[in-house]
Structures are given as structure tokens and as C-alpha cells.
Write a protein that holds these residues in place. Structure first.
Motif, PDB file in Angstrom:
ATOM      1  N   GLY A  89       0.780  -1.223   0.000  1.00 13.91           N
ATOM      2  CA  GLY A  89       0.000   0.000   0.000  1.00 13.91           C
ATOM      3  C   GLY A  89       0.813   1.276   0.000  1.00 13.91           C
ATOM      4  N   LYS A  90       2.131   1.161  -0.226  1.00 11.34           N
ATOM      5  CA  LYS A  90       2.977   2.354  -0.203  1.00 11.34           C
ATOM      6  C   LYS A  90       2.728   3.275  -1.403  1.00 11.34           C
ATOM      7  CE  LYS A  90       6.776   0.353   2.490  1.00 11.34           C
ATOM      8  NZ  LYS A  90       8.234   0.064   2.544  1.00 11.34           N
ATOM      9  N   LEU A  91       2.138   2.722  -2.460  1.00 14.69           N
ATOM     10  CA  LEU A  91       1.853   3.521  -3.651  1.00 14.69           C
ATOM     11  C   LEU A  91       0.374   3.896  -3.740  1.00 14.69           C
ATOM     12  CD1 LEU A  91       3.933   1.508  -6.305  1.00 14.69           C
ATOM     13  CD2 LEU A  91       4.704   3.285  -4.721  1.00 14.69           C
ATOM     14  N   GLY A  92      -0.422   3.397  -2.818  1.00 13.31           N
ATOM     15  CA  GLY A  92      -1.858   3.618  -2.900  1.00 13.31           C
ATOM     16  C   GLY A  92      -2.485   2.657  -3.899  1.00 13.31           C
ATOM     17  N   GLY A  93      -3.780   2.789  -4.107  1.00 16.29           N
ATOM     18  CA  GLY A  93      -4.447   1.984  -5.120  1.00 16.29           C
ATOM     19  C   GLY A  93      -4.785   0.569  -4.694  1.00 16.29           C
TER      20      GLY A  93
END
Length: 447
Positions: free
Chosen positions: A429-433
Motif C-alpha cells: 500500500g505504499k503507492l496507494g491503489g
């Protein structure tokens, strides 16, 4: 070829979002596989490099499909010729905010020229249009105007003005103004008149022939391949060869030509779901166009096993077989043409090995086409050696339910280092989405 596309206030997209096929200067490697090189009219000018693929990840309901739908809608509204100025445009702004106009902008290359097209519209009419051509194919700012169109919404009339450098005859300009309804584009109005305006002709043809519409998600992709086989655009023997190499145990295909009721074809594709059938027929405008029958064909598949050969109707094949059959035909078609194709949920019903085989084969063999698709296949992100960050995009759902679009290349080395696993940073989840879902969705209250 598509350079970039921007959209604002449409479906789940509130603020302006842009997806680009221009390579990021910070990303290096795999240029031979990912790049399409386009020459300028002036051979002394630098060529333009564009990516041939764009993969959009994101959680369910994040709006990744709406990116594709927006681009397909632009194609439709540009080409749609209307006979009644009172017919509303089938647009849905963000959160039903009809007080604001929707806006779209696209940059693309056709016939060694790079064009810029802007469109603003609401449910009633086209509000504003602008078409420009860049001075060079690599230019980002320097461009010449071709026409500007405004709409007098009180009088419901179109006001189109060509730049003086275009040398468009005054009578032609007047005729275009008279025939372009306030709820259709100048390019649609241009199709009604007999006039030789080269730039309008090139741009109209690009939208019509090179930018392909989004195939309805509910319709199986194999219908595209089946149609290409019927039209002799593809060879059965070539398709069989790909299916054999993909380990499907298919040794032959046979088509039996016949006329079919279009409603029956749709019903077969949707497994007899009447509600979905009505929705698809409405989307395809079957009633409006008074279509009843189409040239169709029954397809049969020959399998070979240790017990001998046996032939089955294509309809009984697995969903995975049907999906790869469709993708194989699409890939063959794109390798021979220059198109921009949109596919929603490319990985559905497909084994990860076949998904990877499709992507790598596409990158190696397609030279002049582009593919933009959505996917949920995170496993492929582990194949960092065959991925470029600027070809990977994320659709993120914000707290107000709006869609935010950005690429892996937008993150600096503090998030994605050269040694970082794309799979790990995205999965964590570090990039989102990715959806924020607890391990246990069920709950109960003890009495």
C-alpha cells in the motif's frame, strides 16, 4: 498514436487527471521493446518516442475503468453526427455535478503531425472546442491554432472561427457554422459538408479509424477475434499456432458462415441474462440503428489427445480459453496495424503465466500500435526485469470518492529504489491503489 489524454469532471474523475504515453526521462532500459519511434514531417527534427503500452492498477471502485471509458466517450462524442439539437449528451459529471462543465484534452500524432484537441461540454451542448497543430512533433508548447469553436447557449448556435493561416474559404466556414448543431462537435459537423480541409480530415480519420472504442466489458473479447477471422483480417492457421504454443491442446479451428439474429448473438454471449442483454443492446444502439441480423459464424474447435481427435463448439470452451483466444487475435491484429486499443480487465479469467506471455509477446512483436488496459494482476509486478515504471499507472480512490491517477514513475527513490520490488511496495500500500480491507469481513453480535 496517443501522446496523452486528460479528463476533468466526468464519471468518478473530479479534478483534471492525465495519462501519458510519453516516456519519463528518469526511466531507463527496455527501449527496444517499449518504444514506438515517430518521425517529424521535417526529417531534420528530432523524432518522438512513445510507449506502446499502459497498465492501470487500482482497487475496485477506484475508477480505473472510468479512465478508459472517458477516452472512449471522447471518441464517440467527436464522431457522433446528430440530427436533433434537443437531444441531450449522454454524459455523467462527477457526483452528478451538472453545474460544472466536463473537459477533455488529447494530444496525438497522425501523418507525422502532432495535434492538440480540447473539448468542453455539458448535458445539453458542446460549450467549447479548440484544435491546434504543434510546430514540431516533439514540441510541448509551440503550436498553431486551426480553429476555435464557442457556443452561444442562449441562441443555441455554433460559432466556429478558423485561424487566418488556415486559408479556409469563407463560404465553407459559414456552411460549417450552419450545419454544426450546438450539441455536436465541429468534427462531426465537418462530416456533413463537402470541403477539403486537410487537418480536419486527418483528425477525424484518426478518431474514427485509429482510436478504437472500448469494447463493452460484458461482451466477451473473443467476439473481436471472431469478427477479424470472418473479415479475413486474420488467418486461422496463425491463430491455431499461437493457441498450440500456449498449451491449449487445440489443433484446428473451423468457421461455418451464416446469418444470425444480433439479439441471439448477444444472448449467447451473456449466457441468457435478459437484463444484461437489454443493457448491451441499448449501449450498441441496436434499436436506433434498426439492426436485426449480422454476418456471423459458428466456430468449432478441434482437440487432439491420446484418445484421438474430437471437435467441440467454441461455446463450451472454458472462459480462460475464450479470453486468450480473444487476446491472441487482438495481438495479431495490432502487430499488423497502427491502432490505439482499450481493454478493461485484461487479466480476467487468465492464468498469470498466460498473462505474462501475452504482455511479453505484445512488447516484442507490436511495432506501431498502443494498448491501454486495466488489470488486477499484482503477480506480474514481480517481473521487474520486463517492466518500466512509466508504463505502470495507479487509479486511487480519494476520500471524496474521486479518482486520482498517477504512474509508478512519479515516486522518487525514497519510495521506489533501483532494487525495490514493484510487487512489494504496491502490495504493502505504499503507492496507494489497494483496498483497505480487514482480514475478517464478517461480524456478529453475541446475545
Amino acid at each position: 498514436m496517443l501522446v496523452d489524454f486528460s479528463v476533468e469532471n466526468f464519471l468518478s474523475i473530479q479534478d483534471r487527471q492525465t495519462i501519458s504515453f510519453e516516456p519519463d526521462s528518469s526511466v531507463k532500459g527496455l527501449e527496444d521493446y517499449y518504444f514506438i519511434t515517430l518521425e517529424d514531417e521535417d526529417k531534420t527534427k528530432k523524432p518522438l518516442h512513445l510507449l506502446k503500452i499502459g497498465m492501470v492498477y487500482g482497487a475496485n471502485a477506484a475508477g480505473k475503468s472510468n479512465v478508459l471509458k472517458s477516452l472512449s466517450f471522447l471518441r464517440d462524442i467527436v464522431l457522433k453526427v446528430r440530427q436533433d439539437k434537443n437531444v441531450a449528451l449522454s454524459t455523467t459529471p462527477f457526483m452528478l455535478d451538472y453545474s460544472r462543465d466536463s473537459k477533455m484534452e488529447i494530444n496525438f500524432v497522425v501523418n507525422k503531425k502532432k495535434y492538440n484537441y480540447k473539448l468542453e461540454f455539458n448535458r445539453k451542448n458542446v460549450v467549447y472546442e479548440e484544435l491546434n497543430v504543434y510546430t514540431t512533433i516533439t514540441s510541448k508548447k509551440s503550436k498553431k491554432n486551426i480553429f476555435i469553436r464557442n457556443t452561444n447557449e442562449e441562441k443555441q448556435i455554433t460559432e466556429i472561427k478558423f485561424d487566418r493561416s488556415q486559408s479556409v474559404d469563407a463560404m465553407v466556414e459559414k456552411q460549417l457554422n450552419l450545419l454544426t448543431l450546438w450539441n455536436e462537435t465541429t468534427l462531426a459537423g465537418f462530416s456533413k459538408i463537402s470541403a477539403d480541409i486537410e487537418d480536419l480530415k486527418l483528425v477525424s480519420e484518426w478518431f474514427d479509424e485509429n482510436l478504437l472504442p472500448l469494447f463493452p466489458t460484458l461482451m466477451p473479447l473473443y467476439y473481436i477475434t471472431k469478427g477479424l477471422l470472418q473479415d479475413k483480417e486474420l488467418l486461422l492457421s496463425d491463430l491455431v499456432s499461437i493457441l498450440q504454443r500456449a498449451d491449449f491442446n487445440i489443433t484446428d479451428l473451423r468457421l461455418e458462415q451464416n446469418q444470425a439474429n444480433i439479439s441471439d448473438v448477444i444472448a449467447e454471449a451473456l449466457g441468457g441474462n435478459e437484463e444484461l442483454q437489454k443493457a448491451i443492446e441499448k449501449e450498441l444502439l441496436i434499436t436506433e440503428n434498426k439492426l436485426s441480423t449480422i454476418d456471423d459464424s459458428k466456430m468449432f474447435v478441434k482437440h487432439t489427445s491420446h484418445n484421438g481427435d474430437f471437435t467441440l463448439p467454441f461455446g463450451v470452451e472454458s472462459e480462460g480459453t475464450k479470453k486468450f483466444f480473444g487476446l491472441a487475435g487482438v495481438m495479431m491484429y495490432l502487430s499488423k496495424t497502427s491502432k490505439v486499443m482499450l481493454i478493461d480487465e485484461l487479466d480476467s479469467s487468465l492464468h498469470p503465466e498466460l498473462y505474462e506471455a501475452f504482455i511479453t509477446t505484445y512488447l516484442k512483436n507490436v511495432k506501431k500500435s498502443q494498448l491501454l488496459f486495466t488489470t488486477q494482476n499484482r503477480e506480474f509486478l514481480q517481473k521487474k526485469e520486463i517492466l518500466r515504471k512509466d508504463a505502470l499507472w495507479i487509479a486511487k480512490k480519494n476520500t471524496n470518492a474521486s479518482t486520482e491517477l498517477y504512474s509508478f514513475a512519479d515516486f522518487d527513490s525514497s519510495v521506489i529504489r533501483n532494487t525495490t520490488s514493484f510487487y512489494n511496495v504496491y502490495s504493502l500500500g505504499k503507492l496507494g491503489g489497494v483496498p483497505n480491507v480487514p482480514n475478517d469481513l464478517l461480524f456478529y453480535t453475541e446475545k
